[in-house]
Design a protein around this motif. Sequence first.
Motif, mmCIF file in Angstrom:
data_model
loop_
_atom_site.group_PDB
_atom_site.id
_atom_site.type_symbol
_atom_site.label_atom_id
_atom_site.label_comp_id
_atom_site.label_asym_id
_atom_site.label_seq_id
_atom_site.Cartn_x
_atom_site.Cartn_y
_atom_site.Cartn_z
ATOM 1 N N THR A 145 0.640 -0.972 0.018
ATOM 2 C CA THR A 145 -0.162 0.056 -0.124
ATOM 3 C C THR A 145 0.978 0.694 -0.337
ATOM 4 O O THR A 145 0.574 2.251 -0.806
ATOM 5 N N GLU A 146 1.727 1.093 0.926
ATOM 6 C CA GLU A 146 2.592 2.653 1.177
ATOM 7 C C GLU A 146 3.549 2.826 -0.222
ATOM 8 O O GLU A 146 3.320 3.499 -0.578
ATOM 9 N N THR A 147 3.819 1.474 -0.972
ATOM 10 C CA THR A 147 4.626 1.523 -2.104
ATOM 11 C C THR A 147 3.505 2.385 -3.488
ATOM 12 O O THR A 147 3.791 2.917 -4.567
ATOM 13 N N LEU A 148 2.817 1.589 -3.333
ATOM 14 C CA LEU A 148 1.325 2.150 -4.039
ATOM 15 C C LEU A 148 1.346 3.666 -4.658
ATOM 16 O O LEU A 148 0.621 3.662 -5.417
ATOM 17 N N VAL A 149 1.282 3.916 -2.872
ATOM 18 C CA VAL A 149 0.755 5.591 -2.568
ATOM 19 C C VAL A 149 2.037 6.042 -3.120
ATOM 20 O O VAL A 149 1.635 7.420 -3.896
ATOM 21 N N ARG A 150 2.905 5.608 -2.886
ATOM 22 C CA ARG A 150 4.215 6.868 -3.596
ATOM 23 C C ARG A 150 4.257 6.894 -4.903
ATOM 24 O O ARG A 150 4.133 7.629 -6.029
ATOM 25 N N LYS A 151 3.815 5.385 -5.552
ATOM 26 C CA LYS A 151 4.040 5.562 -7.064
ATOM 27 C C LYS A 151 3.062 5.970 -7.870
ATOM 28 O O LYS A 151 2.667 6.988 -9.007
ATOM 29 N N LEU A 152 1.694 6.129 -7.111
ATOM 30 C CA LEU A 152 0.748 6.944 -7.955
ATOM 31 C C LEU A 152 0.654 7.970 -7.762
ATOM 32 O O LEU A 152 0.493 8.872 -8.796
ATOM 33 N N THR A 153 1.238 9.067 -6.073
ATOM 34 C CA THR A 153 1.962 10.248 -6.241
ATOM 35 C C THR A 153 2.786 10.530 -7.642
ATOM 36 O O THR A 153 2.669 12.004 -8.124
ATOM 37 N N ALA A 154 3.842 9.905 -7.891
ATOM 38 C CA ALA A 154 4.597 10.222 -8.619
ATOM 39 C C ALA A 154 4.045 10.141 -9.939
ATOM 40 O O ALA A 154 4.665 11.151 -11.118
ATOM 41 N N LEU A 155 3.117 9.423 -10.905
ATOM 42 C CA LEU A 155 2.304 9.528 -12.223
ATOM 43 C C LEU A 155 1.641 10.300 -11.812
ATOM 44 O O LEU A 155 1.710 11.102 -12.480
ATOM 45 N N ALA A 156 0.850 11.188 -10.698
ATOM 46 C CA ALA A 156 -0.111 12.077 -10.711
ATOM 47 C C ALA A 156 1.114 13.572 -10.577
ATOM 48 O O ALA A 156 0.710 14.259 -11.662
#
Lengths: 259, 213
Positions: free
Chosen positions: A12-23
């Motif tokens: 979850t933490e990694t996915l949050v990090r990735k989604l934020t980077a994409l956004a």
Amino acid sequence: MTAAMTLTPNQTETLVRKLTALADDEIILAHRDGEWTGHAPILEEDIALANIAQDELGHAGMYLELRRELDGSDPDRLAFFRDVDGFTNVRLVELPKGDWAFTMLRQYLFDAYEALWLDAARASTYAPLTEVAAKAVREEKFHLQHTALWVERLALGTDESHRRTQNALNELWPYTAQLFQPVQDEEGLVEAGILPDLAGVRGRWEALVVPHLTQKCGLMLPAASAAAAAGRDTHTEHLAPLLAEMQSVARAVPNAEVW
Amino acid sequence: MTAPAHPDTQWPRWEVFKQDAPNRPYQAVGSVHAGDPDHALLTARNVFVRRPAAVSLWTVREADILTATPEEVEANPAVLDTPGEAGTYHLGLKRTHKRSMTFVDLVGTLEASGPGDALRQAREQHPDALTWLVFPESAVVRTDDDPGTVESWFAPAKDKTYKQQQYYGVIGRHVGELKREGRMPQRVNEEPHVGDHKVYDHPHDAVAKKVQP
């Protein structure tokens, strides 16, 4: 929420990090494109680039909604009340808009990457991402046609337009490596089939853009620079002034409800 | 076809024809400036298909289109002799002043010896039209109808809501609020009010006389 429950806390933490980077990539690029509003070479392209910018912003909104499902964060707060240290966009998108050749070439390089990343993300095991990717990839393919057309015409146009396009490529090319740099712990999500493998996306990206730039457009690829050394927490001096402008209205009226 | 008083200094102008659904007529929606056919189509999509639904777009260079009103034909009958290539011509008609978004519907094709002949036939077939418009089939630039094009060019617009300006009630009171209070016109063309007082009477607003049984 059911999909979120299948993730481990670290995932979850990694996915949050990735989604934020994409956004963040999309938000900053959209702002740079938006700077052309009222200034593009002709009215039609002014409208077209504003369309592209709106689409990119829409994709950012979708990524941040996915993040909200995971950690309850508010997309508007993230966009307008994070400082420069909190933004995790690649440096490619924060560079000043430059001339039309620079803007079109940057958008082309990014569109190609995004279209291929989204295409791969359609196979994600994380259903909410699959859904977003299927929706966004359609727009990205259209952007790509538009920007590929412009790069070709500028590169093959006049001596001046060729020179400007080559200069833009010389400046932008070294920044593209960062697009394919994973965020911390991303490989775990790749193994779980949640995120596309960036090395694979990079292979497809090079197979697409290199022949277009060199064979079709007659541009010279600059010598490959060393892989992007610094991560997404490192920015050029250009990001802070961009954020100051982009966030000024929201920060001036922090309690506004209707936009 | 005649040189305009203020020549357009931009790229060539292309008329854009949009089809909203299969089996619907292509309709003229406006024009774009573009350097070449592919550019014209991409630009047309950006300008005219971001929100409204569409399934296909054509662009035609302005220079390849011949148009005339009945008044223009009367003043200059030589327009019916305009030379050009023989072949299949598309025919468009403007039939009403009422519609705000589209001006010309394409109604079919005809075989003609040139644009002037096509215009002459159009005039004979549709004497009541307000404007005739003809262009050769060879001048049409079309979007592909393969699934990939339809999906990336036209499908995204269907998911987007088209919001009228009044949706964004940022300054002052939201228009919806005014509507609920009965302070906004209830229908198109209703006469303006100042407060509760109608500014002037319009025949449409007169109470219809009841038909005596």
